[in-house]
Write a protein that holds these residues in place. Structure first.
Motif, PDB file in Angstrom:
ATOM      1  N   GLN A   4      18.786 -71.079   2.418  1.00 23.37           N
ATOM      2  CA  GLN A   4      20.086 -71.730   2.328  1.00 23.37           C
ATOM      3  C   GLN A   4      20.478 -72.223   3.712  1.00 23.37           C
ATOM      4  O   GLN A   4      20.381 -71.495   4.701  1.00 23.37           O
ATOM      5  CB  GLN A   4      21.139 -70.757   1.789  1.00 23.37           C
ATOM      6  N   THR A   5      20.926 -73.460   3.778  1.00 24.07           N
ATOM      7  CA  THR A   5      21.301 -74.037   5.054  1.00 24.07           C
ATOM      8  C   THR A   5      22.814 -74.023   5.217  1.00 24.07           C
ATOM      9  O   THR A   5      23.569 -73.991   4.238  1.00 24.07           O
ATOM     10  CB  THR A   5      20.798 -75.479   5.157  1.00 24.07           C
ATOM     11  N   SER A   6      23.253 -74.050   6.471  1.00 22.52           N
ATOM     12  CA  SER A   6      24.683 -74.075   6.745  1.00 22.52           C
ATOM     13  C   SER A   6      25.248 -75.446   6.416  1.00 22.52           C
ATOM     14  O   SER A   6      24.526 -76.433   6.277  1.00 22.52           O
ATOM     15  CB  SER A   6      24.939 -73.732   8.213  1.00 22.52           C
ATOM     16  N   ARG A   7      26.552 -75.508   6.271  1.00 24.69           N
ATOM     17  CA  ARG A   7      27.225 -76.748   5.905  1.00 24.69           C
ATOM     18  C   ARG A   7      27.067 -77.811   6.983  1.00 24.69           C
ATOM     19  O   ARG A   7      27.040 -77.524   8.175  1.00 24.69           O
ATOM     20  CB  ARG A   7      28.716 -76.511   5.707  1.00 24.69           C
ATOM     21  N   LYS A   8      27.010 -79.038   6.520  1.00 27.00           N
ATOM     22  CA  LYS A   8      27.129 -80.186   7.411  1.00 27.00           C
ATOM     23  C   LYS A   8      28.589 -80.616   7.385  1.00 27.00           C
ATOM     24  O   LYS A   8      29.215 -80.711   6.327  1.00 27.00           O
ATOM     25  CB  LYS A   8      26.228 -81.322   6.928  1.00 27.00           C
ATOM     26  N   MET A   9      29.169 -80.858   8.550  1.00 27.33           N
ATOM     27  CA  MET A   9      30.571 -81.259   8.636  1.00 27.33           C
ATOM     28  C   MET A   9      30.636 -82.762   8.915  1.00 27.33           C
ATOM     29  O   MET A   9      30.109 -83.235   9.922  1.00 27.33           O
ATOM     30  CB  MET A   9      31.289 -80.458   9.728  1.00 27.33           C
ATOM     31  N   PRO A  42      28.435 -87.216  -0.360  1.00 23.67           N
ATOM     32  CA  PRO A  42      28.002 -86.542  -1.593  1.00 23.67           C
ATOM     33  C   PRO A  42      28.136 -85.020  -1.467  1.00 23.67           C
ATOM     34  O   PRO A  42      28.142 -84.462  -0.368  1.00 23.67           O
ATOM     35  CB  PRO A  42      26.535 -86.941  -1.694  1.00 23.67           C
ATOM     36  N   ASP A  43      28.260 -84.367  -2.603  1.00 22.58           N
ATOM     37  CA  ASP A  43      28.152 -82.896  -2.672  1.00 22.58           C
ATOM     38  C   ASP A  43      29.125 -82.180  -1.737  1.00 22.58           C
ATOM     39  O   ASP A  43      28.749 -81.287  -0.973  1.00 22.58           O
ATOM     40  CB  ASP A  43      26.721 -82.453  -2.344  1.00 22.58           C
ATOM     41  N   VAL A  44      30.389 -82.538  -1.789  1.00 24.74           N
ATOM     42  CA  VAL A  44      31.397 -81.875  -0.960  1.00 24.74           C
ATOM     43  C   VAL A  44      31.740 -80.514  -1.556  1.00 24.74           C
ATOM     44  O   VAL A  44      32.054 -80.404  -2.751  1.00 24.74           O
ATOM     45  CB  VAL A  44      32.666 -82.740  -0.854  1.00 24.74           C
ATOM     46  N   ASP A  45      31.675 -79.463  -0.729  1.00 34.13           N
ATOM     47  CA  ASP A  45      32.072 -78.144  -1.210  1.00 34.13           C
ATOM     48  C   ASP A  45      33.196 -77.532  -0.373  1.00 34.13           C
ATOM     49  O   ASP A  45      33.582 -76.388  -0.580  1.00 34.13           O
ATOM     50  CB  ASP A  45      30.866 -77.195  -1.284  1.00 34.13           C
ATOM     51  N   MET A  46      33.755 -78.325   0.561  1.00 36.24           N
ATOM     52  CA  MET A  46      34.886 -77.859   1.349  1.00 36.24           C
ATOM     53  C   MET A  46      35.597 -79.067   1.965  1.00 36.24           C
ATOM     54  O   MET A  46      34.948 -80.009   2.413  1.00 36.24           O
ATOM     55  CB  MET A  46      34.422 -76.893   2.450  1.00 36.24           C
ATOM     56  N   PHE A  47      36.923 -79.043   1.941  1.00 38.22           N
ATOM     57  CA  PHE A  47      37.733 -80.059   2.600  1.00 38.22           C
ATOM     58  C   PHE A  47      38.373 -79.427   3.835  1.00 38.22           C
ATOM     59  O   PHE A  47      38.823 -78.276   3.774  1.00 38.22           O
ATOM     60  CB  PHE A  47      38.839 -80.563   1.677  1.00 38.22           C
ATOM     61  N   VAL A  48      38.430 -80.190   4.927  1.00 43.47           N
ATOM     62  CA  VAL A  48      39.013 -79.683   6.165  1.00 43.47           C
ATOM     63  C   VAL A  48      40.087 -80.659   6.629  1.00 43.47           C
ATOM     64  O   VAL A  48      39.837 -81.877   6.720  1.00 43.47           O
ATOM     65  CB  VAL A  48      37.941 -79.530   7.271  1.00 43.47           C
ATOM     66  N   LEU A  49      41.264 -80.154   6.939  1.00 44.34           N
ATOM     67  CA  LEU A  49      42.322 -81.020   7.455  1.00 44.34           C
ATOM     68  C   LEU A  49      43.228 -80.251   8.388  1.00 44.34           C
ATOM     69  O   LEU A  49      43.153 -79.020   8.502  1.00 44.34           O
ATOM     70  CB  LEU A  49      43.113 -81.676   6.330  1.00 44.34           C
ATOM     71  N   GLY A  50      44.058 -81.024   9.107  1.00 45.22           N
ATOM     72  CA  GLY A  50      44.936 -80.445  10.109  1.00 45.22           C
ATOM     73  C   GLY A  50      46.343 -80.245   9.596  1.00 45.22           C
ATOM     74  O   GLY A  50      46.745 -80.761   8.544  1.00 45.22           O
ATOM     75  N   ALA A  51      47.146 -79.507  10.381  1.00 40.86           N
ATOM     76  CA  ALA A  51      48.498 -79.143   9.964  1.00 40.86           C
ATOM     77  C   ALA A  51      49.414 -80.356   9.839  1.00 40.86           C
ATOM     78  O   ALA A  51      50.302 -80.384   8.985  1.00 40.86           O
ATOM     79  CB  ALA A  51      49.082 -78.147  10.954  1.00 40.86           C
ATOM     80  N   ARG A  52      49.225 -81.362  10.687  1.00 36.08           N
ATOM     81  CA  ARG A  52      50.104 -82.533  10.622  1.00 36.08           C
ATOM     82  C   ARG A  52      49.877 -83.327   9.343  1.00 36.08           C
ATOM     83  O   ARG A  52      50.805 -83.890   8.773  1.00 36.08           O
ATOM     84  CB  ARG A  52      49.866 -83.433  11.834  1.00 36.08           C
ATOM     85  N   THR A 129      26.997 -77.044   1.366  1.00 31.82           N
ATOM     86  CA  THR A 129      26.495 -78.420   1.367  1.00 31.82           C
ATOM     87  C   THR A 129      27.223 -79.228   2.442  1.00 31.82           C
ATOM     88  O   THR A 129      26.840 -79.203   3.601  1.00 31.82           O
ATOM     89  CB  THR A 129      26.637 -79.053  -0.026  1.00 31.82           C
ATOM     90  N   ASN A 130      28.290 -79.942   2.055  1.00 33.49           N
ATOM     91  CA  ASN A 130      28.984 -80.803   3.008  1.00 33.49           C
ATOM     92  C   ASN A 130      30.473 -80.495   3.051  1.00 33.49           C
ATOM     93  O   ASN A 130      31.133 -80.414   2.005  1.00 33.49           O
ATOM     94  CB  ASN A 130      28.798 -82.279   2.631  1.00 33.49           C
TER      95      ASN A 130
END
Length: 215
Positions: A4-9, A42-52, A129-130
Motif C-alpha cells: 500500500q502506498t501513501s497518498r499523493k497530495m 481521479p480516485d480522491v479519498d480525502m479533501f484538504v482545505l484551510g480555515a478561511r 490514493t489521492n
C-alpha cells in the motif's frame, strides 16, 4: 502481499492567463464552476482545505446536497450537474481542515480539524490514493513551502485580470515543476499538470504527443 502506498497530495486550481486565482475583490466570476477542477483528480479519498475557505465551502455544498434544484448561497443560478456530483462525492469523503482557530467543523459529517502541518503530513503518509487540496490560496502556498504537494493541476482560463491574488503568492522558496500534461479544450482553456520535484535534474524537457491532443 499487495503493498500500500501513501497518498499523493494534489492541488487543483483555476487560474487566469496572467496567473491570478481571483480578482482584487476576491471575484471569480470568470470561472464557471467551483467544481471544475475536481474532475482533474481521479480516485480522491480525502479533501484538504484551510480555515478561511471552509465556512463558505461547507455552507455551499451542504445547500446543494440538500436541495439540488435550488439556487445555493453565493450563486445566482441552480447547480450544474458537475456541482451536484461534487456535493454527493464530498459528503461521502473525509475532509481535513487545517486550522489553529476553528473549534469544530460540521459538514460533511466525517470532517476533522488538524491543528498543524505535522498532523497533515502524518495523514498524507498513511495508505491511500489521492488527497485533493481544494484551497484556499494561503493553504496551497503553505503546503508547497512545506513540500507536501506532489502535483499541481491547473485550468488556465483565457482571461487577463491585471491584478488580484496571484497563484504563487506566499511561496518563499524556489519550486521545480515537471510538466507531464498540457491539454487544450474546445472552450479555449488549457489544462496543465505539473509534478512538484525537489531535484531539477529529474525534470523532463518534453510532453508526450498524446498529452497535447485537444480535448
Amino acid at each position: 502481499m499487495t503493498s500500500q502506498t501513501s497518498r499523493k497530495m494534489i492541488a487543483a486550481l483555476q487560474v487566469s492567463l496572467d496567473g491570478f486565482i481571483q480578482g482584487p475583490e476576491g471575484e471569480k466570476d470568470w470561472a464557471d464552476s467551483w467544481a471544475s477542477a475536481f474532475g482533474l483528480i481521479p480516485d480522491v479519498d480525502m479533501f484538504v482545505l484551510g480555515a478561511r475557505m471552509y465556512p463558505d465551502y461547507g455552507e455551499y455544498w451542504k445547500a446543494i446536497l440538500a436541495n439540488p434544484d435550488a439556487v445555493p448561497p453565493f450563486q445566482e443560478r441552480v447547480p450544474s450537474p458537475s456541482e451536484i456530483a461534487y456535493a454527493r462525492k464530498a459528503v461521502q469523503t473525509p475532509h481535513v481542515v487545517l486550522s489553529t482557530t476553528l473549534r469544530k467543523v460540521s459538514w460533511p459529517p466525517n470532517a476533522q480539524i488538524v491543528h498543524n502541518v505535522a498532523e497533515l503530513r502524518t495523514l498524507k503518509g498513511q495508505p491511500g490514493t489521492n488527497a485533493y487540496v481544494v484551497g484556499g490560496a494561503t493553504l496551497v502556498a503553505s503546503l508547497l513551502n512545506e513540500g507536501l504537494i506532489d502535483e499541481l493541476r491547473l485550468i488556465v482560463h483565457p482571461v487577463v485580470l491585471g491584478k488580484g491574488r496571484a497563484l504563487f503568492d506566499g511561496i518563499n522558496n524556489r519550486l521545480s515543476l515537471d510538466l507531464f500534461q498540457a491539454k487544450p479544450t474546445e472552450s479555449g482553456r488549457v489544462i496543465v499538470c505539473y509534478r512538484v520535484i525537489s531535484d531539477p535534474s529529474t525534470r523532463s524537457d518534453r510532453v508526450t504527443r498524446s498529452s497535447l491532443a485537444a480535448g
